[in-house]
Design a protein around this motif. Structure first.
Motif, PDB file in Angstrom:
ATOM      1  N   SER A   7       0.825  -1.205   0.000  1.00 54.43           N
ATOM      2  CA  SER A   7       0.000   0.000   0.000  1.00 54.43           C
ATOM      3  C   SER A   7       0.860   1.256   0.000  1.00 54.43           C
ATOM      4  CB  SER A   7      -0.901  -0.004   1.245  1.00 54.43           C
ATOM      5  OG  SER A   7      -1.537   1.239   1.370  1.00 54.43           O
ATOM      6  N   GLU A  37      -0.141   3.986   1.126  1.00 50.91           N
ATOM      7  CA  GLU A  37      -0.553   4.790   2.282  1.00 50.91           C
ATOM      8  C   GLU A  37       0.401   4.631   3.466  1.00 50.91           C
ATOM      9  OE1 GLU A  37      -4.452   4.832   4.266  1.00 50.91           O
ATOM     10  OE2 GLU A  37      -5.282   4.699   2.238  1.00 50.91           O
ATOM     11  N   HIS A  76      -7.140   2.815  -2.536  1.00 46.57           N
ATOM     12  CA  HIS A  76      -8.037   3.835  -3.104  1.00 46.57           C
ATOM     13  C   HIS A  76      -8.477   3.503  -4.525  1.00 46.57           C
ATOM     14  CE1 HIS A  76      -7.491   6.186   0.420  1.00 46.57           C
ATOM     15  NE2 HIS A  76      -6.188   5.977   0.327  1.00 46.57           N
ATOM     16  N   THR A  94     -10.230   3.121   8.968  1.00 48.74           N
ATOM     17  CA  THR A  94      -9.393   1.918   8.922  1.00 48.74           C
ATOM     18  C   THR A  94      -9.825   1.031   7.759  1.00 48.74           C
ATOM     19  OG1 THR A  94      -9.082   2.004  11.314  1.00 48.74           O
ATOM     20  CG2 THR A  94      -8.622  -0.100  10.245  1.00 48.74           C
ATOM     21  N   SER A 135      -8.594   2.385   4.507  1.00 49.61           N
ATOM     22  CA  SER A 135      -7.166   2.131   4.305  1.00 49.61           C
ATOM     23  C   SER A 135      -6.889   0.677   3.926  1.00 49.61           C
ATOM     24  CB  SER A 135      -6.380   2.460   5.581  1.00 49.61           C
ATOM     25  OG  SER A 135      -6.450   3.829   5.845  1.00 49.61           O
TER      26      SER A 135
END
Lengths: 280, 146
Positions: free
Chosen positions: A63, A65, B93, B131, B134
């Protein structure tokens, strides 16, 4: 005894919810346990359960992020309990039985048991062990055939032997306990105790016991009760422990369904030891 | 007088399955705690949550005694369970891997309220939904708050 664990040390940014998600994914991939720290998490898995591509399913590592780096190392199983074991107090039960370490002074009681636990369960300190020792002191075991299931240090099997039982099987699922049982049995000169590695499926389908002892936990007892019941003679005794008072009704119900009749129970700090007898 | 604290150890261990190996062994053993005593207690107290990853905070005192508090499974673990998947998304995303309802978010938020730094269920729900986002998990429909 060659058990090895693999530790992964992950550094995570931002820490939350990164740590939480990582733990959830690692848990689903089979990791056993985790330690949270200031900059991430350490995750543990037994080497036997580990595979080369275990992290390929951990999607948070890809990820954008979160920034996650990690290292990995092997940790050999050693006696992590040695700090406590080098300095514990002996236990005396009903003024008749003492459980002590080799470094303690001798006790003048009818049954003196010397245990060096090496990370196995059964030193008499725990309420459950203490109460079963008490039960065994109140029970006539002369010439009996006894099974100690989940034997740990074999402290219960050793007292059964000292109380006159002549055939004793002690079984544990943990290799460390089996090794430790052998040492303790030799240390206490109990030649009638046979020690085996395994779970309830290890219990002989031929031998019928006069007494079965199992100090484990609620779920395992409920799961394996039919095996115990099947291995008991009529009028044989079953001593169970390793659960709390609130779980006694469940245990009793399970026993009743197998024709095992409740006799009595002991209680100490909410822990229970219970005695059942097999009916015809 | 309150007992003097030696250290606090925060672990996550599967219910009913604590054993004296890493990390339980080294974390408690070095402090002189009887590890076998901790494992027996933890396992007896978690028989109804067998196999679930449970956070546990263990306070070790200077006299080598201890006590511990067991929490409910982390929100992310509960999200995976609710959505019935085993992993999140590598591109949270762009690539969604599941959908969670606001009722499920509320249930998890209410369960985790005591552990989250949230004063209202709404703010706890926002944290849980965050959460989930994500992890590449969408919330279904409009948020039941502004």
């Amino acid at each position: 005894m060659s058990q090895v664990y693999i530790e992964y040390d992950f550094k995570i940014s931002p820490l939350q919810p990164g740590t939480e998600i990582l733990i959830a994914e690692l848990g689903a991939a089979g990791f056993e346990s985790f330690v949270e720290n200031e900059d991430g998490v350490q995750a543990y898995i037994q080497k036997e359960e580990w595979r080369e591509d275990i992290l390929s399913d951990i999607f948070i590592l890809e990820s954008d992020e979160f920034e996650i780096t990690y290292g990995q190392r092997d940790i050999a199983q050693v006696n992590w309990n040695s700090e406590w074991e080098k300095n514990f107090d002996p236990i005396v039960v009903s003024d008749q039985c003492a459980v002590r370490a080799p470094f303690h002074k001798e006790y003048n009681v009818p049954y003196e048991i010397v245990i060096e636990p090496k990370m196995s369960f059964g030193t008499g300190h725990h309420e459950t062990t203490y109460m079963i020792l008490k039960f065994l002191l109140e029970t006539d075991l002369k010439d009996q055939t006894v099974l100690d299931m989940g034997c740990g240090t074999s402290v219960l099997a050793i007292l059964a032997s000292m109380r006159g039982a002549t055939t004793i099987d002690a079984i544990d699922i943990d290799e460390w306990c089996v090794e430790n049982s052998k040492e303790n049995v030799a240390r206490n000169n109990c030649s009638y105790i046979n020690i085996a590695l395994g779970d309830a499926s290890t219990i002989s389908e031929v031998t019928k016991y006069d007494t079965i002892i199992a100090n484990i936990n609620r779920n395992i007892l409920l799961n394996d009760m039919h095996v115990y019941a099947n291995a008991m003679k009529v009028n044989a005794s079953l001593f169970l422990s390793g659960f709390y008072l609130e779980d006694l009704p469940l245990i009793t119900e399970c026993c009743n369904n197998l024709n095992l009749e409740f006799v009595e129970n002991k209680e100490k700090n909410n822990w229970v030891a219970a005695h059942f007898i097999k009916k015809e | 007088m309150a007992k003097e604290v030696s250290k606090v150890v925060k672990l996550q261990v599967r219910g009913g399955a604590a054993n004296p190996s890493p990390p339980v062994g080294p974390a408690l053993g070095a402090a002189g705690v009887n590890i076998m005593e901790f494992c027996k207690q933890f396992n007896a107290r978690t028989q109804d949550k067998q196999g679930k990853v449970l956070p546990v905070a263990i306070t070790v005192y200077k006299d080598k005694s201890f006590d511990f508090v067991i929490k409910t499974p982390p929100a992310a673990v509960q999200i995976l369970e609710a959505v019935k998947i085993k992993k999140g998304s590598g591109e949270p995303h762009v690539k969604k891997v599941g959908t969670i309802t606001w009722d499920q978010v509320r249930a998890i938020a209410e369960d985790k309220m005591p552990d989250l730094n949230a004063f209202t269920v709404e703010s706890a729900m926002k944290m849980v939904a965050g959460t989930a986002r994500s992890m590449g998990i969408k919330t279904k429909g409009d948020a039941p708050f502004n």
